[in-house]
Design a protein around this motif. Structure first.
Motif, PDB file in Angstrom:
ATOM      1  N   GLN A 223       0.836  -1.209   0.000  1.00  0.00           N
ATOM      2  CA  GLN A 223       0.000   0.000   0.000  1.00  0.00           C
ATOM      3  C   GLN A 223       0.869   1.256   0.000  1.00  0.00           C
ATOM      4  O   GLN A 223       0.576   2.219  -0.703  1.00  0.00           O
ATOM      5  CB  GLN A 223      -0.918   0.006   1.223  1.00  0.00           C
ATOM      6  CG  GLN A 223      -2.031  -1.016   1.130  1.00  0.00           C
ATOM      7  CD  GLN A 223      -3.038  -0.858   2.251  1.00  0.00           C
ATOM      8  OE1 GLN A 223      -2.839  -1.355   3.350  1.00  0.00           O
ATOM      9  NE2 GLN A 223      -4.118  -0.166   1.991  1.00  0.00           N
ATOM     10  N   ASP A 224       1.909   1.252   0.827  1.00  0.00           N
ATOM     11  CA  ASP A 224       2.773   2.432   0.916  1.00  0.00           C
ATOM     12  C   ASP A 224       3.493   2.682  -0.404  1.00  0.00           C
ATOM     13  O   ASP A 224       3.580   3.815  -0.871  1.00  0.00           O
ATOM     14  CB  ASP A 224       3.798   2.260   2.051  1.00  0.00           C
ATOM     15  CG  ASP A 224       3.149   2.382   3.425  1.00  0.00           C
ATOM     16  OD1 ASP A 224       2.026   2.928   3.502  1.00  0.00           O
ATOM     17  OD2 ASP A 224       3.755   1.934   4.410  1.00  0.00           O
ATOM     18  N   TRP A 241       3.162  -3.838  -8.037  1.00  0.00           N
ATOM     19  CA  TRP A 241       2.311  -2.654  -7.848  1.00  0.00           C
ATOM     20  C   TRP A 241       0.894  -3.103  -7.514  1.00  0.00           C
ATOM     21  O   TRP A 241       0.262  -3.817  -8.276  1.00  0.00           O
ATOM     22  CB  TRP A 241       2.249  -1.805  -9.112  1.00  0.00           C
ATOM     23  CG  TRP A 241       3.518  -1.078  -9.446  1.00  0.00           C
ATOM     24  CD1 TRP A 241       4.266  -1.246 -10.574  1.00  0.00           C
ATOM     25  CD2 TRP A 241       4.157  -0.067  -8.666  1.00  0.00           C
ATOM     26  NE1 TRP A 241       5.349  -0.396 -10.543  1.00  0.00           N
ATOM     27  CE2 TRP A 241       5.310   0.341  -9.384  1.00  0.00           C
ATOM     28  CE3 TRP A 241       3.908   0.547  -7.434  1.00  0.00           C
ATOM     29  CZ2 TRP A 241       6.193   1.318  -8.914  1.00  0.00           C
ATOM     30  CZ3 TRP A 241       4.776   1.521  -6.963  1.00  0.00           C
ATOM     31  CH2 TRP A 241       5.896   1.897  -7.696  1.00  0.00           C
ATOM     32  N   LEU A 242       0.391  -2.631  -6.404  1.00  0.00           N
ATOM     33  CA  LEU A 242      -0.932  -3.065  -5.942  1.00  0.00           C
ATOM     34  C   LEU A 242      -2.047  -2.622  -6.891  1.00  0.00           C
ATOM     35  O   LEU A 242      -3.126  -3.212  -6.902  1.00  0.00           O
ATOM     36  CB  LEU A 242      -1.172  -2.493  -4.537  1.00  0.00           C
ATOM     37  CG  LEU A 242      -2.220  -3.155  -3.669  1.00  0.00           C
ATOM     38  CD1 LEU A 242      -1.982  -4.643  -3.536  1.00  0.00           C
ATOM     39  CD2 LEU A 242      -2.258  -2.502  -2.294  1.00  0.00           C
ATOM     40  N   GLU A 243      -1.784  -1.589  -7.707  1.00  0.00           N
ATOM     41  CA  GLU A 243      -2.829  -1.124  -8.626  1.00  0.00           C
ATOM     42  C   GLU A 243      -2.957  -1.993  -9.881  1.00  0.00           C
ATOM     43  O   GLU A 243      -3.871  -1.800 -10.678  1.00  0.00           O
ATOM     44  CB  GLU A 243      -2.604   0.346  -9.022  1.00  0.00           C
ATOM     45  CG  GLU A 243      -1.242   0.663  -9.575  1.00  0.00           C
ATOM     46  CD  GLU A 243      -0.296   1.143  -8.486  1.00  0.00           C
ATOM     47  OE1 GLU A 243      -0.241   0.507  -7.414  1.00  0.00           O
ATOM     48  OE2 GLU A 243       0.398   2.154  -8.708  1.00  0.00           O
TER      49      GLU A 243
ATOM     50  N   SER B 226      -3.900  11.796   5.688  1.00  0.00           N
ATOM     51  CA  SER B 226      -2.957  11.353   6.698  1.00  0.00           C
ATOM     52  C   SER B 226      -1.649  10.897   6.059  1.00  0.00           C
ATOM     53  O   SER B 226      -0.556  11.217   6.529  1.00  0.00           O
ATOM     54  CB  SER B 226      -3.599  10.219   7.501  1.00  0.00           C
ATOM     55  OG  SER B 226      -2.650   9.577   8.282  1.00  0.00           O
ATOM     56  N   ALA B 227      -1.768  10.167   4.935  1.00  0.00           N
ATOM     57  CA  ALA B 227      -0.568   9.663   4.259  1.00  0.00           C
ATOM     58  C   ALA B 227       0.270  10.806   3.680  1.00  0.00           C
ATOM     59  O   ALA B 227       1.488  10.730   3.625  1.00  0.00           O
ATOM     60  CB  ALA B 227      -0.966   8.684   3.154  1.00  0.00           C
ATOM     61  N   GLN B 298       0.334   3.922  13.053  1.00  0.00           N
ATOM     62  CA  GLN B 298       1.660   3.303  12.921  1.00  0.00           C
ATOM     63  C   GLN B 298       2.596   4.263  12.201  1.00  0.00           C
ATOM     64  O   GLN B 298       3.763   4.389  12.547  1.00  0.00           O
ATOM     65  CB  GLN B 298       1.566   2.018  12.080  1.00  0.00           C
ATOM     66  CG  GLN B 298       0.784   0.894  12.722  1.00  0.00           C
ATOM     67  CD  GLN B 298       1.584   0.127  13.735  1.00  0.00           C
ATOM     68  OE1 GLN B 298       2.776  -0.055  13.553  1.00  0.00           O
ATOM     69  NE2 GLN B 298       0.958  -0.269  14.823  1.00  0.00           N
ATOM     70  N   ARG B 299       2.052   4.926  11.185  1.00  0.00           N
ATOM     71  CA  ARG B 299       2.854   5.815  10.363  1.00  0.00           C
ATOM     72  C   ARG B 299       3.174   7.104  11.132  1.00  0.00           C
ATOM     73  O   ARG B 299       4.286   7.576  11.152  1.00  0.00           O
ATOM     74  CB  ARG B 299       2.078   6.143   9.073  1.00  0.00           C
ATOM     75  CG  ARG B 299       2.947   6.624   7.975  1.00  0.00           C
ATOM     76  CD  ARG B 299       2.106   7.187   6.854  1.00  0.00           C
ATOM     77  NE  ARG B 299       1.390   6.189   6.084  1.00  0.00           N
ATOM     78  CZ  ARG B 299       0.067   6.097   6.022  1.00  0.00           C
ATOM     79  NH1 ARG B 299      -0.709   6.920   6.710  1.00  0.00           N
ATOM     80  NH2 ARG B 299      -0.501   5.191   5.279  1.00  0.00           N
ATOM     81  N   GLY B 300       2.097   7.625  11.796  1.00  0.00           N
ATOM     82  CA  GLY B 300       2.234   8.896  12.515  1.00  0.00           C
ATOM     83  C   GLY B 300       3.198   8.729  13.624  1.00  0.00           C
ATOM     84  O   GLY B 300       3.287   9.073  14.649  1.00  0.00           O
TER      85      GLY B 300
END
Lengths: 300, 300
Positions: A223-224, A241-243, B226-227, B298-300
């Motif tokens: 995802q990241d 690639w998830l897409e 958020s990302a 987790q990211r934050g």
């Protein structure tokens, strides 16, 4: 005596022992379903979705979805939309609550039941439509889990759901109920072999992802990477690639995916567990995976 | 005759009509559970997690979790870990399959059952631990749905799960089974009022999010903001950073959240439906929401 439109009024069905009632009730069993290629949709939500699919399918020059609908007077009074949905296509037969109870296997019949024709399609038909997202249930046994995965696939906008040969029968009344209408929303393929589906998908440019608690790849990473993709980047660190158009494989409740099923996949992807849970329910895992793909594809 | 360790061997329980068996069986009913503040955990996975929680709780100076364990000889032979987990803390009583069947309400008893003490805690205790992620079930009725939400909360690393006053009893055997051990992994608060919980959480700096199909905010937007958060950005367009400590409210299966429950929240957030599904099962919606918060945190 005639109705306004000149037709005689339908006589309500009140005999739970009538042959027609028994014929409908027999669809609770797999042998009758298989022989007649029919199954039961019970309750307002499932019948509504069946009738909508019926109307759309006929309008598009396709085949019949619903053969018969039986409902109590109370149910039709409460939901007048059913007569509108059926208008010009089929007549809803009025039946007593006793007759409806005899037709279905539910403790509390919900006032309406439809006899539907099998809706599954061949894999080739699914692949001909250039699908982007497919879920495959590999030996999933519980009707409720099958329904949860189908419903999650529908919500995530998947293009098809495939059941492996030894999965639960999606036309079993419990499974139909647990799909809450989603069975009529997206194409379903039945009795498929995992290796065969994987090979055909791969040939069609669709990546094969195994949802596997022990997978080397982590869904968060995919995802990241997908979210941070830059315009000219060809390959992410994970390799996937998830897409991309993807087929997700989800395994049996107790055993997960078998070695052979895992070997049919291109990548094994673990859904992260942040807490103390030892494993994810297959419905939960499928929800997280399918939504992750759908988001990446929406963005891509 | 004595065992190697000098203790007399336990006499297996073989009388399904014995008072002790009846006392255990009564815990299938809410009145007995409420009076005795005890409930049943059935099957290897639930009992394993109960015994682990028991050991950890006692080691940390806490209270007893498991009062009694009954198992078939076959079950203990198959899973030797149970005697190790119980060692020095309590004796596992050997019981016949008939006795175990009489103790439990399952069609297929799974060879082991534990009598556990209520594990729920007061809200104040949860808030004192500075929680980051809490799920609240608002009038959720189905034991399976309650279990799915609890299990998803556990997997997402939530700090607590709160049941509103009119939700299903989490100690009901079906609900306990459907949590597959997660009931012993994270604190549970019972019988709470939504408005009260929301007010106390807000006072503790926790944002209150309602999962609502008609919500003005979309979970995808919150996740994307958020990302993409930049270091000095104070407020996102939506008004809410998903990485903030959050309480999620999940509503009744049929009705969703009530007006009063919605009004207790700070933001109403819709889970996107990409396909034709009309709505999401509450377990599916909770999974998507809790995982979205967990990832952002987790990211934050």
């Amino acid at each position: 005596m005639t109705n306004d439109d000149g037709r005689p009024p339908a006589i309500p069905m009140t005999n739970p022992g009538a042959d027609r009632v028994k014929d409908v009730a027999k669809l609770a069993g797999r042998p009758s379903r298989t022989r007649r290629k029919q199954f039961l949709a019970e309750g307002p939500q499932a019948v509504r979705e069946a009738l909508k699919a019926h109307r759309e399918c006929l309008a598009a020059g396709g085949t019949v979805v619903v053969d018969e609908v039986y409902a109590s007077r109370e149910c039709l009074d409460r939901y007048p939309e059913f007569e509108e949905l059926a208008e010009g296509l089929l007549s809803i037969r009025i039946a007593s609550e006793l007759v409806l109870a005899a037709m279905t296997d539910t403790v509390h019949p919900q006032g309406i039941v439809a006899v539907c024709r099998f809706v599954d399609v061949p894999l080739a038909e699914v692949l001909s439509r250039k699908p982007k997202l497919i879920a495959m249930l590999c030996r999933i046994q519980d009707p409720g889990n099958a329904g949860t995965v189908l419903r999650a696939a529908d919500a995530a906008g998947a293009d098809a759901v495939i059941f492996s040969a030894s999965s639960v029968d999606v036309y079993n009344p419990k499974a139909v109920r647990s799909t809450v209408g989603s069975l009529f929303h997206l194409p379903v393929v039945l009795g498929a072999e995992v290796a065969e589906v994987a090979a055909q998908c791969r040939a069609a440019g669709i990546g094969v992802l195994a949802a596997d608690g022990y997978g080397a790849l982590n869904l968060d990473q995919l995802q990241d990477e997908s979210a941070a993709r830059s315009f000219d980047q060809e390959t992410p660190e994970s390799g996937y690639w998830l897409e991309k158009p993807s087929l997700w494989l989800f395994g049996n409740e107790a055993q997960g995916l078998s070695t052979a099923e895992l070997e049919s996949s291109d990548y094994r992807v673990a859904v992260p567990v942040y807490g103390a849970a030892e494993s994810l329910n297959v419905g939960t895992a499928a929800t997280v995976c399918l939504y992750a793909s759908a988001r990446a594809q929406q963005r891509g």
